[in-house]
Design a protein around this motif. Structure first.
Motif, PDB file in Angstrom:
ATOM      1  N   GLU A 266       0.822  -1.209   0.000  1.00  0.00           N
ATOM      2  CA  GLU A 266       0.000   0.000   0.000  1.00  0.00           C
ATOM      3  C   GLU A 266       0.864   1.270   0.000  1.00  0.00           C
ATOM      4  N   GLU A 267       2.026   1.208   0.659  1.00  0.00           N
ATOM      5  CA  GLU A 267       2.908   2.372   0.757  1.00  0.00           C
ATOM      6  C   GLU A 267       4.013   2.390  -0.297  1.00  0.00           C
ATOM      7  N   GLY A 268       3.940   1.477  -1.272  1.00  0.00           N
ATOM      8  CA  GLY A 268       4.887   1.500  -2.374  1.00  0.00           C
ATOM      9  C   GLY A 268       6.169   0.733  -2.138  1.00  0.00           C
ATOM     10  N   TYR A 269       6.207  -0.089  -1.122  1.00  0.00           N
ATOM     11  CA  TYR A 269       7.380  -0.927  -0.858  1.00  0.00           C
ATOM     12  C   TYR A 269       7.129  -2.326  -1.391  1.00  0.00           C
ATOM     13  N   ASP A 270       8.224  -3.050  -1.612  1.00  0.00           N
ATOM     14  CA  ASP A 270       8.147  -4.434  -2.083  1.00  0.00           C
ATOM     15  C   ASP A 270       8.606  -5.338  -0.946  1.00  0.00           C
ATOM     16  N   ALA A 271       7.704  -6.133  -0.420  1.00  0.00           N
ATOM     17  CA  ALA A 271       8.006  -6.978   0.735  1.00  0.00           C
ATOM     18  C   ALA A 271       9.090  -8.020   0.446  1.00  0.00           C
ATOM     19  N   THR A 272       9.359  -8.303  -0.833  1.00  0.00           N
ATOM     20  CA  THR A 272      10.391  -9.297  -1.150  1.00  0.00           C
ATOM     21  C   THR A 272      11.794  -8.690  -1.189  1.00  0.00           C
ATOM     22  N   THR A 273      11.894  -7.363  -1.324  1.00  0.00           N
ATOM     23  CA  THR A 273      13.212  -6.728  -1.405  1.00  0.00           C
ATOM     24  C   THR A 273      13.438  -5.649  -0.356  1.00  0.00           C
ATOM     25  N   ASP A 274      12.371  -5.043   0.171  1.00  0.00           N
ATOM     26  CA  ASP A 274      12.504  -3.974   1.153  1.00  0.00           C
ATOM     27  C   ASP A 274      12.404  -4.543   2.570  1.00  0.00           C
ATOM     28  N   TYR A 275      12.526  -3.672   3.549  1.00  0.00           N
ATOM     29  CA  TYR A 275      12.663  -4.112   4.933  1.00  0.00           C
ATOM     30  C   TYR A 275      11.606  -3.509   5.850  1.00  0.00           C
ATOM     31  N   VAL A 276      11.407  -4.197   6.964  1.00  0.00           N
ATOM     32  CA  VAL A 276      10.681  -3.636   8.097  1.00  0.00           C
ATOM     33  C   VAL A 276      11.764  -3.224   9.081  1.00  0.00           C
ATOM     34  N   ARG A 277      11.825  -1.933   9.383  1.00  0.00           N
ATOM     35  CA  ARG A 277      12.820  -1.438  10.342  1.00  0.00           C
ATOM     36  C   ARG A 277      12.150  -1.374  11.711  1.00  0.00           C
ATOM     37  N   VAL A 278      12.723  -2.133  12.661  1.00  0.00           N
ATOM     38  CA  VAL A 278      12.203  -2.173  14.019  1.00  0.00           C
ATOM     39  C   VAL A 278      13.251  -1.557  14.929  1.00  0.00           C
ATOM     40  N   GLY A 279      12.804  -0.716  15.855  1.00  0.00           N
ATOM     41  CA  GLY A 279      13.743  -0.073  16.753  1.00  0.00           C
ATOM     42  C   GLY A 279      13.122   0.273  18.088  1.00  0.00           C
ATOM     43  N   VAL A 280      13.965   0.807  18.955  1.00  0.00           N
ATOM     44  CA  VAL A 280      13.565   1.232  20.285  1.00  0.00           C
ATOM     45  C   VAL A 280      14.066   2.651  20.472  1.00  0.00           C
ATOM     46  N   LYS A 281      13.241   3.503  21.068  1.00  0.00           N
ATOM     47  CA  LYS A 281      13.663   4.873  21.361  1.00  0.00           C
ATOM     48  C   LYS A 281      13.217   5.232  22.771  1.00  0.00           C
ATOM     49  N   SER A 282      13.839   6.247  23.344  1.00  0.00           N
ATOM     50  CA  SER A 282      13.443   6.725  24.661  1.00  0.00           C
ATOM     51  C   SER A 282      12.076   7.378  24.552  1.00  0.00           C
ATOM     52  N   GLY A 283      11.244   7.129  25.556  1.00  0.00           N
ATOM     53  CA  GLY A 283       9.923   7.740  25.581  1.00  0.00           C
ATOM     54  C   GLY A 283       8.859   6.744  25.977  1.00  0.00           C
ATOM     55  N   GLY A 284       7.654   7.194  26.017  1.00  0.00           N
ATOM     56  CA  GLY A 284       6.549   6.334  26.431  1.00  0.00           C
ATOM     57  C   GLY A 284       6.419   6.338  27.936  1.00  0.00           C
ATOM     58  N   CYS A 285       5.328   5.847  28.434  1.00  0.00           N
ATOM     59  CA  CYS A 285       5.071   5.902  29.872  1.00  0.00           C
ATOM     60  C   CYS A 285       5.912   4.930  30.683  1.00  0.00           C
ATOM     61  N   SER A 286       6.564   3.967  30.032  1.00  0.00           N
ATOM     62  CA  SER A 286       7.421   3.031  30.767  1.00  0.00           C
ATOM     63  C   SER A 286       8.906   3.273  30.523  1.00  0.00           C
TER      64      SER A 286
END
Length: 109
Positions: free
Chosen positions: A18-38
């Motif tokens: 839907e966003e113009g990426y190709d699931a066979t060649t592009d990536y899901v970037r997962v990360g952690v950042k400071s913030g949130g209630c915990s």
């Protein structure tokens, strides 16, 4: 390593397309950042570029990249998707989190 449930995979592929990426060649970037209630919160984006210091995983035909710092917090995490009327969207089941907030979008170690 980060694992991806079948439901999360289906949603990732749909959203990437839907966003113009190709699931066979592009990536899901997962990360952690400071913030949130915990104290720390999760990030999830799509990306078509990998940095030299990124760790790369593939699970359930989903290509995942994680920056070196975030990787330490995410080892063993399972990415799931909860839909429906009471669904939260993407859910991170992180065995390293000692405490999570009520919404499940932030955590602490």
């Amino acid at each position: 390593m980060i694992q991806v449930s079948e439901t999360a995979k289906q949603k990732v592929v749909h959203l990437m397309t839907e966003e113009g990426y190709d699931a066979t060649t592009d990536y899901v970037r997962v990360g952690v950042k400071s913030g949130g209630c915990s104290g720390l919160s999760y990030e999830l984006n799509f990306d078509n570029k990998m940095e030299a210091s990124d760790k790369v995983f593939e699970d359930n035909d989903v290509r995942i990249i994680v920056d070196k710092k975030s990787f330490l917090y995410l080892v063993g995490t399972v990415l799931e998707y909860s839909g429906g009327l009471n669904g939260k969207g993407f859910v991170f089941n992180n065995p390293n989190a000692q405490r999570t907030c009520g919404c499940g979008e932030s955590f602490s170690l």
